[in-house]
Design a protein around this motif. Structure first.
Motif, short mmCIF file in Angstrom:
data_model
loop_
_atom_site.label_atom_id
_atom_site.label_comp_id
_atom_site.label_asym_id
_atom_site.label_seq_id
_atom_site.Cartn_x
_atom_site.Cartn_y
_atom_site.Cartn_z
N PRO A 174 0.82 -1.21 0.00
CA PRO A 174 0.00 0.00 0.00
C PRO A 174 0.86 1.27 0.00
CG PRO A 174 -0.76 -1.58 1.65
CD PRO A 174 0.56 -2.07 1.15
N MET A 175 0.38 2.29 -0.69
CA MET A 175 1.09 3.57 -0.72
C MET A 175 0.75 4.36 0.54
SD MET A 175 0.69 6.78 -3.36
CE MET A 175 1.46 6.02 -4.77
N ARG A 176 1.76 4.80 1.28
CA ARG A 176 1.55 5.61 2.46
C ARG A 176 1.39 7.06 2.03
NH1 ARG A 176 4.75 8.57 6.18
NH2 ARG A 176 4.03 8.41 8.35
N LEU A 177 0.22 7.63 2.31
CA LEU A 177 -0.09 8.98 1.89
C LEU A 177 -0.43 9.86 3.09
CD1 LEU A 177 -0.42 10.69 -0.70
CD2 LEU A 177 -2.83 10.08 -0.68
N LEU A 178 -1.19 9.33 4.03
CA LEU A 178 -1.56 10.05 5.24
C LEU A 178 -0.59 9.69 6.36
CD1 LEU A 178 -4.20 9.90 3.50
CD2 LEU A 178 -5.48 9.85 5.65
N SER A 179 -0.07 10.70 7.05
CA SER A 179 0.86 10.43 8.14
C SER A 179 0.23 10.66 9.51
CB SER A 179 2.12 11.29 8.01
OG SER A 179 1.79 12.68 8.01
N ILE A 191 -4.44 10.56 15.78
CA ILE A 191 -3.76 9.30 15.49
C ILE A 191 -2.53 9.64 14.65
CG2 ILE A 191 -3.91 7.04 14.39
CD1 ILE A 191 -6.78 6.90 15.06
N PRO A 192 -1.36 9.60 15.27
CA PRO A 192 -0.12 9.92 14.54
C PRO A 192 0.50 8.66 13.94
CG PRO A 192 0.35 9.72 16.87
CD PRO A 192 -1.12 9.39 16.71
N SER A 193 1.52 8.86 13.16
CA SER A 193 2.34 7.76 12.65
C SER A 193 1.52 6.71 11.92
CB SER A 193 3.13 7.10 13.80
OG SER A 193 3.89 8.06 14.49
N LEU A 194 0.63 7.16 11.03
CA LEU A 194 -0.12 6.22 10.20
C LEU A 194 0.81 5.56 9.20
CD1 LEU A 194 -3.33 8.32 9.46
CD2 LEU A 194 -3.12 6.40 11.02
N ASP A 195 0.52 4.31 8.88
CA ASP A 195 1.34 3.57 7.93
C ASP A 195 0.52 3.29 6.69
OD1 ASP A 195 3.47 2.25 6.85
OD2 ASP A 195 3.87 1.02 8.62
N GLY A 196 1.08 2.53 5.76
CA GLY A 196 0.34 2.19 4.54
C GLY A 196 -0.90 1.39 4.83
N LEU A 197 -0.88 0.61 5.92
CA LEU A 197 -2.04 -0.16 6.34
C LEU A 197 -2.18 0.02 7.84
CD1 LEU A 197 -4.29 -2.24 5.77
CD2 LEU A 197 -2.61 -4.04 6.19
N THR A 198 -3.33 0.54 8.28
CA THR A 198 -3.55 0.83 9.69
C THR A 198 -4.85 0.19 10.15
OG1 THR A 198 -2.41 2.96 9.52
CG2 THR A 198 -3.87 2.65 11.42
N ILE A 201 -11.31 18.79 11.18
CA ILE A 201 -10.56 17.59 10.81
C ILE A 201 -9.29 18.02 10.09
CG2 ILE A 201 -10.61 15.40 9.55
CD1 ILE A 201 -13.70 15.59 9.69
N SER A 202 -8.15 17.57 10.60
CA SER A 202 -6.86 17.88 9.99
C SER A 202 -6.18 16.59 9.56
CB SER A 202 -5.95 18.63 10.97
OG SER A 202 -6.50 19.89 11.32
N VAL A 203 -5.60 16.62 8.38
CA VAL A 203 -4.88 15.46 7.86
C VAL A 203 -3.49 15.90 7.43
CG1 VAL A 203 -4.82 13.65 6.10
CG2 VAL A 203 -7.01 14.33 7.10
N ASP A 204 -2.47 15.22 7.95
CA ASP A 204 -1.09 15.45 7.52
C ASP A 204 -0.79 14.52 6.35
OD1 ASP A 204 -0.94 17.18 9.64
OD2 ASP A 204 0.31 15.88 10.89
N PHE A 205 -0.26 15.07 5.29
CA PHE A 205 0.09 14.28 4.11
C PHE A 205 1.60 14.25 3.95
CE2 PHE A 205 -4.20 15.73 3.22
CZ PHE A 205 -4.81 14.62 2.66
N GLU A 206 2.11 13.10 3.54
CA GLU A 206 3.50 12.95 3.14
C GLU A 206 3.50 12.21 1.82
OE1 GLU A 206 6.17 11.30 5.96
OE2 GLU A 206 5.65 12.72 7.57
#
Length: 265
Positions: free
Chosen positions: A8-13, A28-35, A86-91
């Protein structure tokens, strides 16, 4: 999109939600490609996904618009202004590709940024939405326009609990058919087209077939119920797999676990 390695592509961090339904304030920090979200019944797992659906698709549930009277996290005796944020961090990973003509958007965003959406009532008791784009902790100029342009590149699919996987696959048949046709090479006659459809379908399901075989499931060699004539090519009618008894088994007759696993793949 999956990366070239099939992972999976990690897009949301990271994701932060404030004031939505049962969620007062959570990060929820440190999201991975599959959470995976794990918790007790009614602890807020589905509401977390509904909040993301609101962020990406502008609706709480499929076909259900936001209603602050219903969806705001109201606390007894609390006289705060109703506001959902709602805030989303993207990488953005290296394999994320911007469409042609979006080089300016790519320069504005960089690879790490935050998009925040908020909903509240105005003086006329109407819902007003706002969108902010932050990069390096500062608001970007014309951030709402750039944020909307980027979110148009992302497709978020919210699958509610109790969804029947086989039914969802059928609902997505047109998108699956488009993907299948994209794998075909043009310039062929009717018989060649139908053969190419079958070959494209086999390639599309190769990963799911290999994964199903590794699980030891009593089904093998899944295939699409592809059209036999050009008139039948308007949509994919379903899926089937070879049962242990040597006969084809249609998707609605698979066990729910196999349906869900196949849907994920």
């Amino acid at each position: 999109k999956p990366s070239g390695r099939g992972s999976p592509m990690r897009l949301l961090s990271a994701v932060r939600i404030r004031g939505f339904r049962s969620i007062q304030n959570v990060e929820i920090p440190s999201l991975d490609g599959l959470t995976a979200l794990v918790g007790r019944n009614s602890s807020g797992k589905s509401n977390f996904l509904r909040a993301l659906n609101l962020f990406f698709n502008g609706e709480v549930d499929p076909g259900v618009q936001l209603d602050l009277a219903r969806d705001f996290h109201a606390r007894p005796k609390a006289r705060k202004k109703k506001r959902i944020e709602i805030s989303v961090d993207f990488e953005l990973p290296a394999e994320f590709q911007f469409r042609s003509g979006l080089s300016q958007l790519q320069r504005v965003l960089g690879t790490s940024f935050t998009i925040t959406k908020a909903w509240e009532l105005n003086a006329q008791q109407q819902i007003v939405a706002s969108t902010d784009l932050l990069r390096d902790g500062e608001n970007a100029e014309d951030g709402e326009t750039h944020a909307r342009a980027f979110l148009n590149l992302v497709r978020f699919r919210y699958i509610p609990n109790r969804t029947i996987p086989a039914g969802l696959l059928k609902d997505e048949s047109r998108a699956i058919a488009n993907s299948m046709f994209a794998k075909m090479t043009g310039g062929v006659g009717t018989a060649d087209v139908l053969e190419a459809v079958n070959d494209a379908a086999a390639r599309l399901l190769r990963r799911a077939s290999d994964s199903m075989a590794r699980t030891g499931a009593p089904l093998s060699r899944p295939t699409m119920a592809t059209p036999q004539t050009l008139a039948e090519m308007l949509s994919v009618s379903g899926f089937q797999a070879m049962g242990e008894h040597g006969a084809l088994v249609r998707d609605e007759q698979w066990g729910s676990g196999n349906q869900a696993f196949f849907l994920y793949e």
